[in-house]
Structures are given as structure tokens and as C-alpha cells.
Design an enzyme around this catalytic site. Structure first.
Site, PDB file in Angstrom:
ATOM      1  N   ASP A  56      -4.820  -2.734 -13.319  1.00  0.00           N
ATOM      2  CA  ASP A  56      -3.605  -3.541 -13.131  1.00  0.00           C
ATOM      3  C   ASP A  56      -3.460  -4.645 -14.172  1.00  0.00           C
ATOM      4  OD1 ASP A  56      -2.854  -2.050 -10.960  1.00  0.00           O
ATOM      5  OD2 ASP A  56      -3.829  -3.366  -9.504  1.00  0.00           O
ATOM      6  N   SER A  59      -8.369   7.067  -8.532  1.00  0.00           N
ATOM      7  CA  SER A  59      -7.374   6.298  -7.787  1.00  0.00           C
ATOM      8  C   SER A  59      -7.934   5.817  -6.463  1.00  0.00           C
ATOM      9  CB  SER A  59      -6.129   7.151  -7.530  1.00  0.00           C
ATOM     10  OG  SER A  59      -5.319   6.516  -6.566  1.00  0.00           O
ATOM     11  N   LYS A  66      -4.335  -8.814  -3.245  1.00  0.00           N
ATOM     12  CA  LYS A  66      -3.306  -7.946  -2.653  1.00  0.00           C
ATOM     13  C   LYS A  66      -3.955  -6.748  -1.964  1.00  0.00           C
ATOM     14  CE  LYS A  66      -0.080  -6.160  -5.512  1.00  0.00           C
ATOM     15  NZ  LYS A  66       0.180  -4.715  -5.406  1.00  0.00           N
TER      16      LYS A  66
HETATM   17  C1  S3P Z   1      -4.687  -0.334  -5.508  1.00  0.00           C
HETATM   18  C2  S3P Z   1      -5.156   0.616  -6.364  1.00  0.00           C
HETATM   19  C3  S3P Z   1      -4.669   0.799  -7.731  1.00  0.00           C
HETATM   20  C4  S3P Z   1      -3.871  -0.401  -8.207  1.00  0.00           C
HETATM   21  C5  S3P Z   1      -2.911  -0.905  -7.174  1.00  0.00           C
HETATM   22  C6  S3P Z   1      -3.646  -1.304  -5.906  1.00  0.00           C
HETATM   23  C7  S3P Z   1      -5.243  -0.415  -4.151  1.00  0.00           C
HETATM   24  O1  S3P Z   1      -3.834   1.927  -7.777  1.00  0.00           O
HETATM   25  O2  S3P Z   1      -3.180  -0.090  -9.385  1.00  0.00           O
HETATM   26  O3  S3P Z   1      -2.219  -2.045  -7.661  1.00  0.00           O
HETATM   27  O4  S3P Z   1      -5.036  -1.438  -3.474  1.00  0.00           O
HETATM   28  O5  S3P Z   1      -5.900   0.532  -3.732  1.00  0.00           O
HETATM   29  P1  S3P Z   1      -4.455   3.399  -8.003  1.00  0.00           P
HETATM   30  O6  S3P Z   1      -5.496   3.550  -6.998  1.00  0.00           O
HETATM   31  O7  S3P Z   1      -3.337   4.351  -7.805  1.00  0.00           O
HETATM   32  O8  S3P Z   1      -4.958   3.388  -9.404  1.00  0.00           O
END
Ligand code: S3P
Length: 743
Positions: free
Chosen positions: A623, A475, A329
Site C-alpha cells: 500500500d 494477497s 485500517k
Molecule cells: C489488506 C490487504 C492488502 C492491502 C489492503 C488491505 C487487508 O490487499 O492492499 O489495503 O487488510 O487484508 P491485498 O491482500 O489484496 O494485497
């Protein structure tokens, strides 16, 4: 199937006009018991007799005057152009306190006629329009369930009597209709666009072709396209003639808009502007697909009202064979974003066709990027360059996707145009200050709803300056957001993370030829470079594979191969944690594809034991915790998670929601402010709620493998956001989980 019986809502209902719509209204309410008596009237004597014979009404009156005597509600169900005459007759009668309502498919003209004949619009007249019908007509076609799960639009005026509105509303609801209220003008515009214009075009096209081909030769060669497009030209000419005369203004308005767009298409054909044509066609196709999904559930039903999709997962089973989970994703989102900003055409393979990634595609289409596909995981993005995005025509709706909203916010903060980012109920609760604050520090102008929630309103035309930002939380979304803004900001933009997070943005920027500096925990970019189109092969999503890693670990006798899974070290926390718990997981055929490490993963069942999860693994498995909690429930001893407060602000509060569900299944799961303590033990069956969180829904499906009895999981529609073929793959692998049959 008949309508449920109810306490009477009113005494006498009078229905004038006993055709399909009036007859069905009368019959449904008569069967329901919602009216003490149902009286009918129709100009056509045989229809009156038939209505009584078929049980559509209790009795028929011989004259309008007789019919209306003592009425509580009078439903006017005559053709729209007969309405004025009928209203004029009604205006001469003493209607007492009767509530009037109608079913006409244009509302402005009914209101105007009523105002004319009564001197003013009666306060107890509630205009209405059921969006339902069938090819059949006449009282013999009356069907008590015709309106069930169909929309009925009521268009009260400012001074319509609320009590009258309440009665009409209650009668339609009694028939199972989904009632909405709308302004008269809005109703007429919506219907002109969605129903009247298509009919006008169908009638017009068939006539235009027919009269230019004297021998009608063209029809001999007419294929499916012609048939499909012109099906509605077979509709009742008199009824449609009436509707166009009744809804003249709104139809003209929408027709003029359409002529404008048609001229643009003509010009594109004339000039051989393939790009323009492809843009229109790909956008139309995406809109049509979205619409078909809604229609597939059932015409005119509001899907949001019926979205408690329930999964039932049955105990037992083992997993074997090999399977390939859908594309990653995070990488899918980024392939569209960077592909759009690149110069040239980017080909993507293995793209995740889930709702989240599709929301990103739609957002870029709305900003003028031509994107073909996805078709079997293939997407072609016709990049517009870093400065080529156009202002979207309205708010960008990002559904459930936090990644789309946060990453896009960085990009949009630097565009010359304003934008608004919105999302569904879950996304609308998620914190956005984590990006809004640092973006503001770079010079962006962003407004949020209270407490930093979406929608985000971003003012264009700002000059951003780079900065060095030390993220307070780990994050990848915040990091990626700021790096994307940094592509446009003066000077260097550097982001330091407190712990490693997924680095797909950095890797992919480099893959597009954009320099990114990485020094320890800091990634930085500078403006002034370009992105060059490339090919991207999206590996399988380890976050989707995680459900099967846990499933095969806990189901005795399992031996499963997960092919072509992305194993970027910033994502493999789930494997490390499961291995610490004693899982049997082996990475085979490790390779690099398009800058991302990929492997086939073999997993066999194993006895798991509880552990204290090392805090440094938390961001690397962020996740995967819902399904790791299921692993912990099946493990011997206690598992403790700390330092994971981020889980409380994901698609749901994953600590609370998982703890609630596990407790409902008899597991000793105790939430803490920043984690959970789970004591492994037997899992019972029962009801759990996923709160619209895809990963929670799939995790409980996995839990059933070791449950004593089936688990019913509510609210599973969101599984389509990240793993649309989850049920099919789960079945293929040996799990017994499916949608509950609600028919
Ligand atoms: C993601 C980062 C994560 C993850 C999300 C997808 C991304 O979130 O939980 O499902 O694609 O950068 P955070 O960066 O807020 O932890």
C-alpha cells in the site's frame, strides 16, 4: 449573487402564484435571460403590484386568461389544494402549445386532478417539485438563487412529451438546480417518509403533550431535546393540512410502518430489553451521523456531483515534533468482524474512524450486531457468536473498501441467508474472481457482475468444505476471506501464500482464542471452535505513517517522531525500502500490544538514492508504493520497481495514475506492465489527479515539499476513507497543504 445570463430558452414564461416559490422561479429566470418575457399572475392584487416593483416579473396580467395568452411555459405555483380549482379554470382556456408544470409537494394528487379536469393528463404537463424553501413567505421573499444546488424532482408520466420535459428540465437547470426524474408514486413515498411523517410526528407530539398538561407545566422544563424534535411543529398549519390531504395514501403507508417499529420499541421498553434498545439507538445514531455529513455540505445537494475536493500543497517546510497517526485500517476491519462473531463483548481502542472501517461497522449493524461507537477510537462490539448473524434488510454497501468486501464474502458464503455486496465506483471496478473462484471450489454459490466485478450476490444455506488453496497472488485479503469461510467449512481449510502477506487475521483469530495452524507459508483453520470476546488495542497504521516517513526524509532539516505505530514484520516493507534508499529511520521503544508489534519511529531527513526494489519486499509494502514513488522522484539516480502488477488493481491503477501525476510535475517516471522506472530529479508544480485514490492524493501532498511551485490535487475526498485527519496532522508536522477554498 445573481444567476448567470443565458440565451433565451423560451419566449414567454407565465408564473401563476407569486409566493416564495413562484416568485423565486420567475425572478431567477428573468434575471438569467432564459425567457424573452416573464409574466406573472396572482389572485392577490398587492402581490401583483409588488412583483412588478421588485423586478420579479416583467409585467402582471389582470386575469388568468390574459396571463396565459401566448404562453410557452406556464408554471403553476399555487398551494396544493388550490390546484384543482386552478386546473379546472385552465381546462376552459385555449392554451395553444403551452407546456404546463407545477411545484406541488405531492404529485399523485396533481396528476389525478389534471386527468380529471382535462379528461386525460395533458402530454405537455410536466409535474415538478423543488425541494427548497425558507421560513419567509410571500413575493417579497422571492430570491433568484433559492433553487441553486437544491434538488428539483420532475415526475413525468410514460406519455409525457419529451420536448416539454426537456424545456422544464432546462429552465430548472438554468436556476442552478440539480434536477432528477422520478416516478410519481416513488416521489410521493420518498417525501412522505422524509418530510411529511416527521412533520406529522412533530405536530402530533406537541399537541399530545400540550393537551395533557393543562397548566403546560411540561413546557417549563422542556430542554433542548424537545426543542430540537419539535421545531418543525412551528410550520404553517394550513400548508401542512393541505399536504396531508394531498398525499394521503403514501403518508398512511409510511405511518403504518413507523407504528410497527414504534410498537417494537414500546415492547422493548416494557420488557426491559436493553439490547434491543441499544441496537435501535446505535443504528439510528450511525444513520443520523451519515446524514448530517451530507447535510453539512449543503441541504439536498447530491454530494457525488460536487466531490472534486481539491487539495493545494505548497512547496517547502520541514517536519518536526511528534505525532500519532490514526489506527490501522486492516486491524480495525478485523476487530469488528471477529468481535461480531465472538461470544461476549469486545472492547476496541484506537479504532480507525475512516469511511472504510465505518463501512464494515455498518455492514455488521445491518446484520443485527449491536455496536456502540466509535467515539474517540473506542468501539464496543456485542458479539453474536459464529451463528448469530441475521439476514441484512438490503444490499450491504461497502463504499470504497475492498477489504470489507473480500473478507465479508468469505464469511457470508457460509451463512444461512442470502446477501448482496455493493460498493462505490472504484470498488465496483475491482476484481472479485480471486475470491469468488476459490470460494466456489469450497461449495459457495456466488454471482458477480461481468468480468468478476462487484456487486457480489451470495446464496446462503450452502454447506462448505475445506480445501487446500495455493494462492496464485500474494494477497492477505484472499487469504483472510478463505480462512473466515474455513471457520464454517467441513474439515481443514488451508491457504498457502507465494510470499508473506499481512497476518493480522491469523494473529487476531488466536487473540480471540480460535486455533490457527501456521506451517511455513501455510495457514489453516478447522471448524468447531468458538471465538471469545477480548480487548483490542489498534496500533497506528504504518500505511498512514508512511506519508510522514517519506515527507520527513525528503524535507531538509526534518526530525519527526511517529508514536505507537504498528510494525508487524508483514507490514514494514516501506521501512526496509526507505532504509535501502539511505533513509534515517530508527525504531524506538519496540513492544508488543495485543499480539501486534508496536514502536515509536524516529525519522530524520536524508539524501536518498535510487535502488532496484527487491521483489520480495513488494507484498510487505503493497500500500505504500504511491508515496515510495515520491521518495524515488527525490532520490539521486534511478529506482526500478518490478513484480508489482497488483498495484494496477488497487483503489486505482496506482502505476498509471502515479506515473501520469509525476510526469505532469516534470518527473521522468515510466510505467512498465508490472512496475515503474523513476529517475530522480527536480519536481515542478501543477495539476494532478488522484482518481479517487486516497493514497495517491496524500502522496502528491508529500511531493509538494520538494516541488518548485504549488501542486493542485484533484479528487481528494477519498482521503477520508483511511486518514480522516490527514490535513490536520500534516499541518501539525509542518507541511502546507489544505483544501482549496471554493466558496
Ligand atoms: C489488506 C490487504 C492488502 C492491502 C489492503 C488491505 C487487508 O490487499 O492492499 O489495503 O487488510 O487484508 P491485498 O491482500 O489484496 O494485497
Amino acid at each position: 449573487m445573481s444567476v448567470q445570463r443565458a440565451e433565451p430558452i423560451i419566449g414567454r414564461l407565465v408564473v401563476i402564484g407569486l409566493g416564495l416559490i413562484g416568485g423565486s422561479f420567475a425572478k431567477g429566470l428573468r434575471e438569467s435571460g432564459a425567457c424573452a418575457e416573464v409574466v406573472g399572475f396572482d389572485m392577490d392584487a398587492p402581490s401583483r403590484a409588488l412583483a412588478v416593483e421588485l423586478g420579479v416579473v416583467d409585467r402582471c396580467a389582470e386575469s388568468l386568461q390574459d396571463a396565459c395568452r401566448g404562453a410557452d411555459v406556464i408554471q403553476l405555483a399555487v398551494p396544493i389544494l388550490a390546484m384543482e380549482k386552478l386546473l379546472a379554470q385552465l381546462a376552459t382556456l385555449d392554451l395553444g402549445q403551452a407546456v404546463l408544470t407545477d411545484v406541488g409537494s405531492a404529485k399523485g394528487n396533481v396528476v389525478a386532478c389534471a386527468a380529471k379536469v382535462f379528461g386525460a393528463m395533458p402530454r405537455r404537463f410536466v409535474p415538478g417539485h423543488p425541494i427548497a424553501g425558507s421560513e419567509q413567505s410571500g413575493v417579497q421573499a422571492a430570491k433568484s438563487t433559492l433553487f441553486r444546488r437544491h434538488k428539483v424532482i420532475l415526475t413525468p408520466l410514460a406519455d409525457t412529451d419529451p420536448a416539454a420535459l426537456g424545456v422544464v428540465d432546462a429552465l430548472w437547470r438554468q436556476l442552478g438546480a440539480d434536477v432528477e426524474h422520478m416516478e410519481v408514486r416513488h416521489h410521493d413515498e420518498v417525501l412522505a417518509a422524509t418530510s411529511h411523517l416527521p412533520h406529522l410526528l412533530a405536530f402530533g407530539l406537541v399537541d399530545s403533550l400540550a393537551k395533557r398538561n393543562e397548566n403546560l407545566e411540561i413546557f417549563r422544563y422542556a430542554a433542548g431535546g424537545f426543542r430540537d424534535f419539535t421545531r418543525i411543529a412551528g410550520s404553517d398549519p394550513v400548508m401542512w393540512h393541505d399536504i396531508f390531504l394531498a398525499n394521503r395514501e403514501a403518508v398512511l403507508h409510511t405511518l403504518d410502518d413507523f407504528r410497527h417499529d414504534l410498537d417494537a420499541l414500546r415492547a422493548a421498553v416494557d420488557e426491559g430489553d436493553g439490547h434491543q434498545l441499544l441496537g435501535v439507538f446505535t443504528r439510528a445514531r450511525a444513520a443520523r451521523e451519515h446524514f448530517s455529513k451530507i447535510l453539512a455540505r449543503r441541504a439536498y445537494v447530491d454530494v457525488m456531483d460536487s466531490n472534486d475536493l481539491i487539495f493545494v500543497a505548497k512547496p517547502g517546510g520541514k517536519l518536526d515534533g511528534s505525532l500519532r497517526v490514526p489506527g490501522d485500517k486492516s486491524i480495525s476491519h478485523r476487530s469488528i468482524m471477529l468481535g461480531s462473531l465472538a461470544e461476549g463483548t469486545t472492547e476496541v481502542e484506537g479504532f480507525l474512524e475512516g469511511e472504510d472501517a465505518l463501512a464494515t461497522i455498518q455492514a455488521f449493524r445491518d446484520m443485527g450486531v449491536v455496536i456502540e461507537g466509535p467515539q474517540q477510537g473506542k468501539v464496543t462490539v456485542h458479539g453474536v457468536g459464529l451463528r448469530g448473524l441475521q439476514a441484512p434488510p438490503g444490499p450491504l454497501y461497502l463504499g470504497n473498501s475492498g477489504t470489507s468486501m473480500r473478507l465479508l464474502a468469505g464469511l457470508l458464503a457460509a451463512q444461512p441467508f442470502d446477501s448482496v455486496l455493493t460498493g462505490d465506483a472504484s470498488l465496483s471496478r475491482r476484481p472479485m474472481n480471486r475470491i469468488a473462484k476459490p470460494l466456489r471450489a469450497m461449495g459457495a454459490v456466488i454471482e458477480t457482475a461481468p468480468e468478476g466485478r462487484p456487486p457480489l450476490t451470495i446464496r446462503g444455506g450452502q454447506r462448505l468444505s475445506g480445501m487446500h488453496y495455493a494462492m496464485p497472488m500474494a494477497s492477505a485479503q484472499v487469504k483472510s476471506c478463505l480462512l473466515l469461510a474455513g471457520l464454517y467449512a467441513a474439515g481443514e481449510t488451508a491457504v498457502t501464500e507465494p510470499a508473506p502477506t499481512r497476518d493480522h487475521t491469523e494473529r487476531m483469530l488466536r487473540g480471540f482464542g480460535y486455533p490457527v495452524r501456521i506451517e511455513g507459508a501455510t495457514a489453516s483453520v478447522e471448524p468447531g471452535h468458538r471465538l471469545s470476546a477480548t480487548r483490542i488495542e489498534v496500533p497506528g497504521d504504518i500505511s498512514s505513517a508512511a506519508f510522514f516517513l517519506v515527507a520527513a526524509s525528503i524535507a531538509e532539516g526534518s526530525d519527526l517522531l511517529l508514536e505507537h505505530v504498528g510494525v508487524n514484520p508483514t507490514r514494514t516493507g516501506v521501512i526496509s525500502i526507505l532504509k535501502l534508499m539511505g533513509a534515517s529511520i530508527e525504531l524506538q521503544n519496540l513492544r508488543e500490544v495485543g499480539g501486534e508489534p508496536v514502536a515509536d519511529i524516529r525519522v530524520r531527513s536524508a539524501r536518498l538514492r535510487g535502488i532496484d526494489i527487491p521483489e520480495d519486499l513488494v507484498p510487505l509494502a503493497i500500500d505504500e508504493f504511491p508515496v515510495l514513488f515520491v521518495a524515488a522522484s527525490c532520490a539521486e539516480g534511478r529506482t526500478v520497481l518490478r513484480g508489482a502488477e497488483e498495484l494496477r488493481v488497487k483503489e486505482s491503477d496506482r502505476i498509471q495514475v502515479m506515473a501520469d501525476g509525476l510526469q505532469a510535475l516534470g518527473v521522468d517516471a515510466r510505467p512498465t506492465p508490472d512496475g515503474i522506472v523513476i529517475q530522480g530529479g527536480p519536481i515542478g508544480g501543477g495539476e494532478v489527479w488522484s482518481h479517487g485514490d486516497h493514497r495517491v492524493a496524500m502522496s502528491f501532498s508529500v511531493a509538494a515539499l520538494r516541488a518548485r511551485s504549488p501542486i493542485r490535487i484533484h479528487d481528494c475526498a477519498a482521503v477520508a476513507t483511511s486518514f480522516p485527519n490527514f490535513l490536520a496532522l500534516a499541518k501539525q508536522a509542518g507541511m502546507t497543504v489544505g483544501e482549496e477554498d471554493n466558496s
